[in-house]
Design an enzyme around this catalytic site. Structure first.
Site, PDB file in Angstrom:
ATOM      1  N   ASN A  99       0.864  -1.183   0.000  1.00 22.21           N
ATOM      2  CA  ASN A  99       0.000   0.000   0.000  1.00 22.21           C
ATOM      3  C   ASN A  99       0.901   1.233   0.000  1.00 22.21           C
ATOM      4  O   ASN A  99       1.421   1.639   1.029  1.00 22.21           O
ATOM      5  CB  ASN A  99      -0.884  -0.050   1.263  1.00 22.21           C
ATOM      6  CG  ASN A  99      -1.796   1.157   1.366  1.00 22.21           C
ATOM      7  OD1 ASN A  99      -1.729   2.071   0.552  1.00 22.21           O
ATOM      8  ND2 ASN A  99      -2.643   1.158   2.382  1.00 22.21           N
ATOM      9  N   ARG A 146      -2.665  -2.097  -3.352  1.00 18.77           N
ATOM     10  CA  ARG A 146      -3.807  -1.206  -3.182  1.00 18.77           C
ATOM     11  C   ARG A 146      -3.610  -0.031  -4.147  1.00 18.77           C
ATOM     12  O   ARG A 146      -2.583   0.629  -4.132  1.00 18.77           O
ATOM     13  CB  ARG A 146      -3.854  -0.684  -1.748  1.00 18.77           C
ATOM     14  CG  ARG A 146      -4.950   0.324  -1.583  1.00 18.77           C
ATOM     15  CD  ARG A 146      -4.896   1.002  -0.236  1.00 18.77           C
ATOM     16  NE  ARG A 146      -5.958   1.980  -0.138  1.00 18.77           N
ATOM     17  CZ  ARG A 146      -5.842   3.118   0.520  1.00 18.77           C
ATOM     18  NH1 ARG A 146      -4.723   3.440   1.121  1.00 18.77           N
ATOM     19  NH2 ARG A 146      -6.859   3.951   0.576  1.00 18.77           N
ATOM     20  N   HIS A 185     -17.145   2.932   8.176  1.00 23.30           N
ATOM     21  CA  HIS A 185     -15.692   2.814   8.388  1.00 23.30           C
ATOM     22  C   HIS A 185     -15.230   4.142   8.988  1.00 23.30           C
ATOM     23  O   HIS A 185     -15.159   5.162   8.300  1.00 23.30           O
ATOM     24  CB  HIS A 185     -14.983   2.542   7.056  1.00 23.30           C
ATOM     25  CG  HIS A 185     -13.493   2.548   7.180  1.00 23.30           C
ATOM     26  ND1 HIS A 185     -12.734   1.412   7.112  1.00 23.30           N
ATOM     27  CD2 HIS A 185     -12.620   3.559   7.399  1.00 23.30           C
ATOM     28  CE1 HIS A 185     -11.463   1.713   7.290  1.00 23.30           C
ATOM     29  NE2 HIS A 185     -11.363   3.022   7.455  1.00 23.30           N
ATOM     30  N   LEU A 186     -14.950   4.127  10.293  1.00 18.41           N
ATOM     31  CA  LEU A 186     -14.605   5.363  11.005  1.00 18.41           C
ATOM     32  C   LEU A 186     -13.170   5.291  11.493  1.00 18.41           C
ATOM     33  O   LEU A 186     -12.869   4.611  12.481  1.00 18.41           O
ATOM     34  CB  LEU A 186     -15.550   5.562  12.201  1.00 18.41           C
ATOM     35  CG  LEU A 186     -17.051   5.431  11.898  1.00 18.41           C
ATOM     36  CD1 LEU A 186     -17.865   5.531  13.169  1.00 18.41           C
ATOM     37  CD2 LEU A 186     -17.481   6.486  10.881  1.00 18.41           C
ATOM     38  N   GLY A 187     -12.286   5.948  10.773  1.00 18.75           N
ATOM     39  CA  GLY A 187     -10.880   5.986  11.165  1.00 18.75           C
ATOM     40  C   GLY A 187     -10.412   7.416  11.009  1.00 18.75           C
ATOM     41  O   GLY A 187     -11.215   8.350  11.104  1.00 18.75           O
ATOM     42  N   ARG A 202     -10.142  16.089   7.675  1.00 17.43           N
ATOM     43  CA  ARG A 202     -10.931  16.505   6.500  1.00 17.43           C
ATOM     44  C   ARG A 202     -12.299  17.017   6.926  1.00 17.43           C
ATOM     45  O   ARG A 202     -12.924  16.433   7.823  1.00 17.43           O
ATOM     46  CB  ARG A 202     -11.107  15.333   5.536  1.00 17.43           C
ATOM     47  CG  ARG A 202      -9.863  15.039   4.725  1.00 17.43           C
ATOM     48  CD  ARG A 202     -10.039  13.794   3.874  1.00 17.43           C
ATOM     49  NE  ARG A 202      -9.095  12.770   4.283  1.00 17.43           N
ATOM     50  CZ  ARG A 202      -9.164  11.489   3.921  1.00 17.43           C
ATOM     51  NH1 ARG A 202     -10.126  11.070   3.128  1.00 17.43           N
ATOM     52  NH2 ARG A 202      -8.273  10.632   4.335  1.00 17.43           N
ATOM     53  N   GLY A 260     -10.642   2.315  13.190  1.00 12.72           N
ATOM     54  CA  GLY A 260     -10.083   2.575  14.518  1.00 12.72           C
ATOM     55  C   GLY A 260     -11.103   3.140  15.490  1.00 12.72           C
ATOM     56  O   GLY A 260     -11.171   2.708  16.646  1.00 12.72           O
ATOM     57  N   ILE A 261     -11.918   4.090  15.040  1.00  2.91           N
ATOM     58  CA  ILE A 261     -12.938   4.686  15.913  1.00  2.91           C
ATOM     59  C   ILE A 261     -14.123   3.727  16.050  1.00  2.91           C
ATOM     60  O   ILE A 261     -14.601   3.447  17.155  1.00  2.91           O
ATOM     61  CB  ILE A 261     -13.406   6.052  15.355  1.00  2.91           C
ATOM     62  CG1 ILE A 261     -12.234   7.032  15.286  1.00  2.91           C
ATOM     63  CG2 ILE A 261     -14.553   6.616  16.187  1.00  2.91           C
ATOM     64  CD1 ILE A 261     -12.534   8.341  14.552  1.00  2.91           C
ATOM     65  N   GLU A 316      -8.310  -4.693   5.592  1.00  2.00           N
ATOM     66  CA  GLU A 316      -8.190  -4.379   4.163  1.00  2.00           C
ATOM     67  C   GLU A 316      -7.079  -5.197   3.515  1.00  2.00           C
ATOM     68  O   GLU A 316      -7.196  -5.607   2.356  1.00  2.00           O
ATOM     69  CB  GLU A 316      -7.918  -2.881   3.986  1.00  2.00           C
ATOM     70  CG  GLU A 316      -9.113  -2.042   4.399  1.00  2.00           C
ATOM     71  CD  GLU A 316      -8.797  -0.569   4.579  1.00  2.00           C
ATOM     72  OE1 GLU A 316      -8.810   0.146   3.572  1.00  2.00           O
ATOM     73  OE2 GLU A 316      -8.541  -0.147   5.723  1.00  2.00           O
TER      74      GLU A 316
HETATM   75  P1  AMP Z   1      -7.608   4.221  11.747  1.00  2.00           P
HETATM   76  O1  AMP Z   1      -7.379   5.334  10.740  1.00  2.00           O
HETATM   77  O2  AMP Z   1      -8.632   3.229  11.299  1.00  2.00           O
HETATM   78  O3  AMP Z   1      -6.341   3.592  12.235  1.00  2.00           O
HETATM   79  O4  AMP Z   1      -8.253   4.925  13.042  1.00  2.00           O
HETATM   80  C1  AMP Z   1      -7.592   5.936  13.753  1.00  2.00           C
HETATM   81  C2  AMP Z   1      -8.582   6.588  14.707  1.00  2.00           C
HETATM   82  O5  AMP Z   1      -9.089   5.602  15.627  1.00  2.00           O
HETATM   83  C3  AMP Z   1      -7.961   7.686  15.553  1.00  2.00           C
HETATM   84  O6  AMP Z   1      -8.851   8.811  15.613  1.00  2.00           O
HETATM   85  C4  AMP Z   1      -7.861   7.040  16.913  1.00  2.00           C
HETATM   86  O7  AMP Z   1      -7.912   7.962  17.964  1.00  2.00           O
HETATM   87  C5  AMP Z   1      -9.102   6.173  16.916  1.00  2.00           C
HETATM   88  N1  AMP Z   1      -9.051   5.225  18.003  1.00  2.00           N
HETATM   89  C6  AMP Z   1      -8.245   4.163  18.151  1.00  2.00           C
HETATM   90  N2  AMP Z   1      -8.453   3.584  19.357  1.00  2.00           N
HETATM   91  C7  AMP Z   1      -9.410   4.312  19.993  1.00  2.00           C
HETATM   92  C8  AMP Z   1     -10.063   4.239  21.251  1.00  2.00           C
HETATM   93  N3  AMP Z   1      -9.759   3.294  22.127  1.00  2.00           N
HETATM   94  N4  AMP Z   1     -11.016   5.163  21.540  1.00  2.00           N
HETATM   95  C9  AMP Z   1     -11.316   6.123  20.654  1.00  2.00           C
HETATM   96  N5  AMP Z   1     -10.737   6.252  19.451  1.00  2.00           N
HETATM   97  C10 AMP Z   1      -9.795   5.359  19.116  1.00  2.00           C
END
Ligand code: AMP
Length: 402
Positions: free
Chosen positions: A9, A87, A204-206, A237, A327-328, A381
């Site tokens: 990736n 990817r 999908h919340l990251g 964003r 992640g969120i 992914e």
């Molecule tokens: P990703 O891009 O999928 O890796 O997600 C990153 C996001 O997930 C960031 O905003 C992190 O703060 C959030 N995240 C990871 N672990 C936690 C947690 N235990 N509580 C709240 N947010 C989290």
């Protein structure tokens, strides 16, 4: 035995990789090169319990891929690799599914670069470098956009003159395809229903976030559009804004339109609203300690998410489940709780005990018995790309036999 897939990736300033054993789906080796083309460029290789970091000041994508390839050779993993899955961010309308990479495919990915000028050129660099280093490995491109190619015209068209679509490709493409596809498969599995007769909304919340409506395994609407800027409020964003903001802000801030778009991509979202951080964990902790900006940023994030889920629901005849991931989505009990509370109109009610249990890789149902189902599913992914890579290659072999 050739039984592993190397997943690459390439981002604009990073290269992530995973080497996955096909049968067991075990991660043999993984890591990333980051801060490429800066003095701080570094490659991190994780092999079993061991993590090695190697500085490579000013190193770029080529040096990063070479370092990864050498590490795989030294660890004796290279000889187990059957294929490479890349990817690729943008496949426009040219790619509706993953494909074996040929010269013609490379040309088309290059043509799609005008839609993703930061990402597709990096993806191409990764592919070409891998071809040079290991010409015997078949390579497959897996596109972020391909899963959303099933959107109907009413969902993918903007309300703008049709020649803009026909002549310039102006339409909604959607992204995060591998994640939405993976988790809708997981959700069907968790509910014990066939994917071919299912109706899901996946969130999908990251750091980047998008949601999708998926009917019978096919995407029918999604929140991201022509670029990954559209839709939900994200880490940095803005998500949806009125296009009228662009000239207004360009004049007010005395900037070019491109610079304003840069700010909407990198200084907005949770970071811009809170003035504190793009990271949901940091914001959750700050909000609990009384930071009003952090609390407000979370409220805007949740409101926009719930509103988008409401809008996505109109593309489905029923809703078998809302699926949280990323992640969120996989870790924030609070964001899930607040989102479900806003969605009582769709019949959602949280089971607080179950919700609190679904963190750190635990998936499951987080809604009450009387509620429309809400699930947490862990996205992967890389595994989706690896699985698709092998599937596409197997289909090619079958095709040759016809
Ligand atoms: P990703 O891009 O999928 O890796 O997600 C990153 C996001 O997930 C960031 O905003 C992190 O703060 C959030 N995240 C990871 N672990 C936690 C947690 N235990 N509580 C709240 N947010 C989290």
């Amino acid at each position: 035995m050739h039984s592993a897939v190397l997943v690459i990736n390439c981002g604009s300033s990073s290269v992530k990789f995973s080497c996955i054993e096909a049968g067991t789906q075990a991660l043999l080796c993984g890591g990333m090169a980051e801060k490429l083309l800066t003095e701080a460029a570094v490659v991190t290789i994780e092999l079993g319990d061991e993590t090695t970091k190697t500085a490579m000041p000013m190193g770029g994508h080529a040096e990063a891929i070479s370092a990864i390839y050498s590490a795989l050779q030294q660890a004796g993993i290279a000889e187990r690799i059957a294929a490479v899955g890349h990817r690729v961010v943008h496949g426009a309308e040219a790619f509706k599914s993953s494909v074996v990479i040929t010269d013609a495919v490379l040309d088309t990915i290059e043509r799609c670069a005008s839609f993703a000028p930061l990402h597709n050129p990096a993806n191409l660099l990764g592919i070409k470098m891998m071809q040079q280093l290991a010409p015997h490995w078949p390579q497959v491109a897996v596109f972020d956009t391909a899963f959303h190619q099933t959107l109907p015209p009413e969902a993918f068209l903007y309300g703008v003159p049709m020649p803009w679509y026909r002549d310039f490709g102006v339409r909604r493409y959607g992204f995060h395809g591998s994640s939405h596809r993976f988790v809708c498969q997981q959700a069907a599995h968790m509910l014990g229903i066939p994917l071919s007769n299912s109706a899901f909304i996946t969130a999908h919340l990251g750091n980047g976030s998008s949601a999708a409506a998926i009917l019978n395994g096919k995407s029918v609407d999604t929140t991201m559009g022509f670029t990954p800027l559209e839709g939900l409020v994200m880490g940095t964003r803005s998500g949806d804004v009125d296009a009228g903001l662009l000239p207004y802000l360009a004049t007010s801030l005395q900037m070019s339109t491109n610079e304003v778009i840069g700010l909407l991509n990198t200084k907005s979202g949770l970071l811009g609203l809170s003035g504190l951080s793009n990271d949901m964990r940091t914001l959750s902790e700050a909000a609990s300690s009384g930071n009003a900006g952090a609390a407000l940023a979370i409220e805007v994030f949740v409101f926009r998410l719930a509103k988008a889920i409401g809008a996505l629901a109109i593309s489905l005849p029923r809703l078998d489940a809302l699926v949280f991931t990323g992640g969120i989505g996989e870790n924030s009990v609070m964001v899930r709780s607040k989102t479900l509370a806003r969605l009582s109109i769709l019949g959602f009610e949280e089971d607080a005990t179950q919700n609190a249990l679904c963190i750190r890789g635990r998936s499951g149902t987080i809604s009450s018995a009387a509620s429309t189902t809400a699930l947490v599913a862990n996205t992967n992914e890389e595994l989706m790309i690896a699985t698709d890579t092998l599937r596409v290659l197997a289909e090619r072999v079958e095709g040759l036999g016809d």
